[in-house]
Design a protein around this motif. Structure first.
Motif, PDB file in Angstrom:
ATOM      1  N   TYR A 267      39.300   0.905  -7.221  1.00  0.00           N
ATOM      2  CA  TYR A 267      38.188   0.654  -6.306  1.00  0.00           C
ATOM      3  C   TYR A 267      37.257   1.861  -6.388  1.00  0.00           C
ATOM      4  CZ  TYR A 267      41.370  -2.753  -4.171  1.00  0.00           C
ATOM      5  OH  TYR A 267      42.234  -3.797  -3.941  1.00  0.00           O
ATOM      6  N   ARG A 268      35.970   1.614  -6.180  1.00  0.00           N
ATOM      7  CA  ARG A 268      35.033   2.728  -6.179  1.00  0.00           C
ATOM      8  C   ARG A 268      33.875   2.379  -5.250  1.00  0.00           C
ATOM      9  NH1 ARG A 268      32.821   4.840 -11.837  1.00  0.00           N
ATOM     10  NH2 ARG A 268      35.058   5.250 -12.030  1.00  0.00           N
ATOM     11  N   ILE A 269      33.399   3.405  -4.557  1.00  0.00           N
ATOM     12  CA  ILE A 269      32.242   3.264  -3.684  1.00  0.00           C
ATOM     13  C   ILE A 269      31.243   4.335  -4.087  1.00  0.00           C
ATOM     14  CG2 ILE A 269      31.383   3.520  -1.323  1.00  0.00           C
ATOM     15  CD1 ILE A 269      34.167   2.489  -0.402  1.00  0.00           C
ATOM     16  N   GLU A 270      29.986   3.942  -4.290  1.00  0.00           N
ATOM     17  CA  GLU A 270      28.947   4.902  -4.641  1.00  0.00           C
ATOM     18  C   GLU A 270      27.667   4.513  -3.917  1.00  0.00           C
ATOM     19  OE1 GLU A 270      28.185   6.551  -8.806  1.00  0.00           O
ATOM     20  OE2 GLU A 270      26.440   5.239  -8.472  1.00  0.00           O
ATOM     21  N   GLY A 271      27.231   5.363  -3.003  1.00  0.00           N
ATOM     22  CA  GLY A 271      26.053   5.031  -2.219  1.00  0.00           C
ATOM     23  C   GLY A 271      26.306   3.743  -1.451  1.00  0.00           C
ATOM     24  N   PRO A 272      25.377   2.788  -1.510  1.00  0.00           N
ATOM     25  CA  PRO A 272      25.573   1.534  -0.786  1.00  0.00           C
ATOM     26  C   PRO A 272      26.363   0.489  -1.578  1.00  0.00           C
ATOM     27  CG  PRO A 272      23.402   1.543  -1.748  1.00  0.00           C
ATOM     28  CD  PRO A 272      24.024   2.879  -2.094  1.00  0.00           C
ATOM     29  N   HIS A 273      26.756   0.819  -2.824  1.00  0.00           N
ATOM     30  CA  HIS A 273      27.353  -0.184  -3.717  1.00  0.00           C
ATOM     31  C   HIS A 273      28.860   0.008  -3.854  1.00  0.00           C
ATOM     32  CE1 HIS A 273      23.151  -0.687  -4.532  1.00  0.00           C
ATOM     33  NE2 HIS A 273      23.062   0.463  -5.178  1.00  0.00           N
ATOM     34  N   ARG A 274      29.542  -1.041  -4.320  1.00  0.00           N
ATOM     35  CA  ARG A 274      30.997  -1.043  -4.385  1.00  0.00           C
ATOM     36  C   ARG A 274      31.480  -1.664  -5.697  1.00  0.00           C
ATOM     37  NH1 ARG A 274      28.764  -2.814  -0.231  1.00  0.00           N
ATOM     38  NH2 ARG A 274      28.959  -4.982  -0.849  1.00  0.00           N
TER      39      ARG A 274
ATOM     40  N   PHE B 156      31.036  -5.771  -9.422  1.00  0.00           N
ATOM     41  CA  PHE B 156      30.109  -4.782  -8.895  1.00  0.00           C
ATOM     42  C   PHE B 156      29.317  -5.422  -7.763  1.00  0.00           C
ATOM     43  CE2 PHE B 156      31.136  -3.159 -13.026  1.00  0.00           C
ATOM     44  CZ  PHE B 156      31.089  -1.779 -12.895  1.00  0.00           C
ATOM     45  N   GLN B 157      29.467  -4.867  -6.552  1.00  0.00           N
ATOM     46  CA  GLN B 157      28.804  -5.395  -5.363  1.00  0.00           C
ATOM     47  C   GLN B 157      27.571  -4.536  -5.090  1.00  0.00           C
ATOM     48  OE1 GLN B 157      30.832  -7.836  -3.494  1.00  0.00           O
ATOM     49  NE2 GLN B 157      32.377  -7.711  -5.106  1.00  0.00           N
ATOM     50  N   LEU B 158      26.410  -5.070  -5.412  1.00  0.00           N
ATOM     51  CA  LEU B 158      25.165  -4.336  -5.205  1.00  0.00           C
ATOM     52  C   LEU B 158      24.628  -4.661  -3.815  1.00  0.00           C
ATOM     53  CD1 LEU B 158      25.503  -4.564  -8.365  1.00  0.00           C
ATOM     54  CD2 LEU B 158      23.016  -4.341  -8.481  1.00  0.00           C
TER      55      LEU B 158
ATOM     56  N   THR C  83       0.822  -1.215   0.000  1.00  0.00           N
ATOM     57  CA  THR C  83       0.000   0.000   0.000  1.00  0.00           C
ATOM     58  C   THR C  83       0.855   1.263   0.000  1.00  0.00           C
ATOM     59  OG1 THR C  83      -0.133   0.014   2.423  1.00  0.00           O
ATOM     60  CG2 THR C  83      -1.850  -1.187   1.223  1.00  0.00           C
ATOM     61  N   GLU C  84       2.170   1.113   0.048  1.00  0.00           N
ATOM     62  CA  GLU C  84       3.090   2.247   0.059  1.00  0.00           C
ATOM     63  C   GLU C  84       4.152   2.063  -1.012  1.00  0.00           C
ATOM     64  OE1 GLU C  84       4.790   2.413   3.920  1.00  0.00           O
ATOM     65  OE2 GLU C  84       2.881   2.745   4.967  1.00  0.00           O
ATOM     66  N   GLU C  85       4.786   3.144  -1.401  1.00  0.00           N
ATOM     67  CA  GLU C  85       5.880   3.076  -2.358  1.00  0.00           C
ATOM     68  C   GLU C  85       7.194   2.825  -1.621  1.00  0.00           C
ATOM     69  OE1 GLU C  85       5.759   3.089  -5.706  1.00  0.00           O
ATOM     70  OE2 GLU C  85       3.584   3.046  -5.419  1.00  0.00           O
ATOM     71  N   PRO C  86       8.135   2.102  -2.253  1.00  0.00           N
ATOM     72  CA  PRO C  86       9.469   1.949  -1.636  1.00  0.00           C
ATOM     73  C   PRO C  86      10.121   3.309  -1.412  1.00  0.00           C
ATOM     74  CG  PRO C  86       9.189   0.411  -3.468  1.00  0.00           C
ATOM     75  CD  PRO C  86       8.018   1.347  -3.513  1.00  0.00           C
ATOM     76  N   GLU C  87      11.081   3.356  -0.530  1.00  0.00           N
ATOM     77  CA  GLU C  87      11.753   4.613  -0.209  1.00  0.00           C
ATOM     78  C   GLU C  87      12.462   5.196  -1.423  1.00  0.00           C
ATOM     79  OE1 GLU C  87      14.256   3.992   3.199  1.00  0.00           O
ATOM     80  OE2 GLU C  87      12.710   2.863   4.249  1.00  0.00           O
ATOM     81  N   GLN C  88      12.921   4.323  -2.342  1.00  0.00           N
ATOM     82  CA  GLN C  88      13.558   4.756  -3.583  1.00  0.00           C
ATOM     83  C   GLN C  88      13.027   3.904  -4.731  1.00  0.00           C
ATOM     84  OE1 GLN C  88      17.696   4.009  -2.139  1.00  0.00           O
ATOM     85  NE2 GLN C  88      18.113   6.050  -2.943  1.00  0.00           N
TER      86      GLN C  88
ATOM     87  N   GLY D  29      21.699   3.764  -8.769  1.00  0.00           N
ATOM     88  CA  GLY D  29      22.634   4.859  -8.933  1.00  0.00           C
ATOM     89  C   GLY D  29      23.453   4.737 -10.203  1.00  0.00           C
ATOM     90  N   PRO D  30      24.157   5.807 -10.594  1.00  0.00           N
ATOM     91  CA  PRO D  30      24.865   5.848 -11.877  1.00  0.00           C
ATOM     92  C   PRO D  30      25.941   4.782 -12.049  1.00  0.00           C
ATOM     93  CG  PRO D  30      24.622   8.056 -10.962  1.00  0.00           C
ATOM     94  CD  PRO D  30      24.177   7.107  -9.896  1.00  0.00           C
TER      95      PRO D  30
END
Length: 424
Positions: free
Chosen positions: A248-255, A312-314, A169-174, A181-182
């Motif tokens: 190495y790269r980190i973006e938001g929760p992903h790596r 890519f670690q999601l 009944t609700e939308e996900p937070e994202q 993410g990009p």
């Protein structure tokens, strides 16, 4: 094996000062209380990959997925319009599991026009609508339109099916795109849909899910742990030189970790195994790479030549690993308790055109499974050791930056969840 210099600005870890450089705790891998928080704060809030569209080849195709971390079972199906839908696998009558075969706790798949409950024969169509109730006139004020299957938020990106367990009944937070993410969406355009030669294996692992993710987030261990799987001359040289990934790269929760590669077929004869020459294949995949066309901008960010792989670690538990030789694989780490999880690996290749190509793919799959088992072999010992709490803080080197991030991100999601539920 050549070392790659760190960026001129300093170490990789220092690029992300919020991660710190001190010893880390592995309490999140041994605490039943933290595991229960992860289930609520992460696995019921994040977008989770549950497969690819190739598992649903036609209208009416379906499969089920046991999701113990989210305390549910789901049905994923392709409806009569060709859309991918997901539902909680629960009959609205008496709560029986709706779709299962002989073993109700095992995943299943098939093709159907409707889902029929084994208990009292209630029926639901592929859109989740309740269409038939046995002896309907004996129920009180029954409106079938109100008692369809409970939907699960479901979106598809590049053929990957994701679900989110926010209330229907609700939308996900994202949205899924926002969550990815990009760094991840820049992989769009890779020919995932042509990689339909699949090899899959799974294992029940007696260790916390994050410990196995950690094992594949660094290559510091490779020259040591995998020494016996490579020719002696090569393994000795690798052990002496060590190995560092160039990016190495980190973006938001992903790596992301990206590495250079080796052209195995150019190595000296004594550095290769005879079976590799026969099949023109091995751990890194078939030697004769297919022409996949222009690659997405998100791949090989360090511009390695030769390029080895990008992992890519999601967040939280899904990995897409691209090989420079023109194939990819996925990992899933599904928690089943604070110190157990189910590990799944699927390798994807283009359809083989000859028997030799097929053998080359099988050799690559078998070789990779052997390496994966070596990584898993250490985990039970790690789990039991850290559960002793004899040591409570552990040192990480610069190459283990992605490990720092995974455990910090886990804590951040839990902290955010606790603040929201407390109304802070």
């Amino acid at each position: 094996m050549a070392r790659f210099p760190k960026p001129a600005e300093g170490s990789w870890t220092q690029h992300y000062p919020e991660l710190g450089t001190g010893p880390v705790s592995y309490e999140d891998s041994i605490s039943p209380e933290i595991y229960e928080l992860e289930r609520q704060a992460i696995f019921k809030r994040a977008w989770l990959n549950v497969g690819r569209v190739e598992l649903l080849p036609r209208k009416g195709s379906y499969y089920t997925k046991e999701m113990k971390a989210a305390n549910t079972s789901i049905i994923v199906c392709r409806n009569t319009k060709g859309e991918v839908k997901a539902y909680h696998n629960v009959c609205r009558h008496r709560g029986n599991k709706l779709v299962w075969n002989d073993m109700p706790l095992e995943d299943t798949s098939g093709t159907c026009r409707q889902f029929i409950c084994k208990y009292h024969a209630w029926r639901y169509d592929l859109d989740g609508t309740l269409t038939y109730v046995q002896q309907e006139d004996e129920f009180f004020d029954l409106d079938k339109n109100r008692y369809g299957l409970v939907p699960v938020h479901c979106e598809v990106w590049e053929g990957f099916i994701f679900v989110n367990f926010a209330s229907h009944t609700e939308e996900p937070e994202q949205t899924l795109t926002e969550f990815l993410g990009p760094m991840i969406t820049n992989l769009a355009g890779y020919p995932f849909g042509t990689m339909t030669s699949r090899f899959t294996y799974r294992s029940e692992v007696k260790a916390n899910w994050k410990l196995y993710m950690d094992a594949f987030q660094e290559f510091y261990h490779a020259p040591v742990l995998h020494a016996n799987q490579t020719p002696t001359a090569y393994s000795k040289a690798a052990a002496q030189a060590g190995f560092e990934a160039p990016h190495y790269r980190i973006e938001g929760p992903h790596r992301l970790v990206s590495t250079s590669g080796v052209r195995v077929w150019e190595m000296a004869d004594e550095m290769r195994k005879p079976i590799e020459d026969i099949c023109r294949s091995g751990l890194f995949g078939p030697w004769d790479a297919p022409d996949l066309g222009q690659m997405p901008v998100g791949l090989n960010p360090a511009k390695c030549d030769p390029w080895g792989l990008d992992s890519f670690q999601l967040f939280p538990n899904f990995v897409i690993l691209f090989w420079g030789q023109g194939w990819y694989l996925t990992y899933h780490y599904w928690p089943t308790s604070f110190n157990t999880h189910t590990f799944e690996c699927t390798l994807y290749f283009p359809q083989p055109r000859t028997p030799r190509e097929r053998l080359g793919q099988e050799l690559a799959a078998a070789s990779f499974k052997e390496y994966g088992l070596q990584d898993a072999n250490t985990l039970e010992a790690t789990q039991t050791s850290i559960e002793s709490r004899a040591v409570e803080e552990f040192l990480l080197c610069d190459q283990e930056i992605l490990l720092r991030h995974l455990h910090k991100e886990t804590a951040s999601w839990i902290d955010e969840y606790q603040r929201k539920t407390a109304g802070v």
